[in-house]
Design an enzyme around this catalytic site. Sequence first.
Site: not given
Lengths: 61, 61, 61, 61, 61, 61
Positions: A1-3
């Site tokens: 989930m890197p944003h």
Amino acid sequence: MPHVQIHWFEGRTAEQKRELAEALTNEICRIGRCEPESVGIVFTDVDTSDWARAGKLFSDK
Amino acid sequence: MPHVQIHWFEGRTAEQKRELAEALTNEICRIGRCEPESVGIVFTDVDTSDWARAGKLFSDK
Amino acid sequence: MPHVQIHWFEGRTAEQKRELAEALTNEICRIGRCEPESVGIVFTDVDTSDWARAGKLFSDK
Amino acid sequence: MPHVQIHWFEGRTAEQKRELAEALTNEICRIGRCEPESVGIVFTDVDTSDWARAGKLFSDK
Amino acid sequence: MPHVQIHWFEGRTAEQKRELAEALTNEICRIGRCEPESVGIVFTDVDTSDWARAGKLFSDK
Amino acid sequence: MPHVQIHWFEGRTAEQKRELAEALTNEICRIGRCEPESVGIVFTDVDTSDWARAGKLFSDK
């Protein structure tokens, strides 16, 4: 989930964003050990008159 | 003091933002136990050529 | 691709976040016409000594 | 390394941003004990139809 | 409605945040012509091992 | 002046952040045509109970 949110000066082309999206996703997955599908990247183009450093707008530098 | 920032693809209407602002505020107050006046919501419309997932710009998908 | 960032005072429970994540996603999909899988929500808990309004820290109010 | 992001209603002039960039940098350096060169400030102008409080868009108030 | 997010290195005291919240709000209202009650400020303390410039973590400089 | 904010799940090591900061800066400078000194990167570690997708907290998945 890197944003990933990238604020930078406006003026880069769609091709630069295309190339950078791919390159950054590869490095984040390689080093951060996650799946490409989990990586979101948003580019925000900022005018030099909306960004200041050391008390001066970049449009005035 | 909930401050909500929503980044989403551009194209939603003012009416959708009006309806969503009300609905989200109601749920945040109901579940988060706070007052409507304390809830701020900012919508940021993003072009599909400025958003990437899995290394690809959405404008290229 | 709606990405939602919620800054609010710390102290809400995991159950409140669970319930709110579901409720907000439902409303965003219903009104914003998108798929649940596209909706990301990040909660950031903020201490009252790190948030100010009208020039005063909430921890001092 | 203070990085400051200011979201506010659109309509302020370049002169206001110029003056505010200088004033905020001075105060951050004076009180936060850092060097002007380390302070970055980004202004984001927001339309009143993209900002809601108490469930209402400011454009509807 | 100015909403100000300040990311800076951790280590500043509550007193510095108290003083800076007041000073920044005064300048934003004076120059940006808005009411103190409309100005929100959030401080986010960041560890030097979570911030990089020129490809180097500040904790390594 | 690219400013990059990365929100991702907590658990990455300082070494991963060190390596990623260097790799991302190299790609941003190569493709975005800017100087390493202008690139700031901030990592924000997020607990899986503070991040939701499709209405579910990742801690519940």
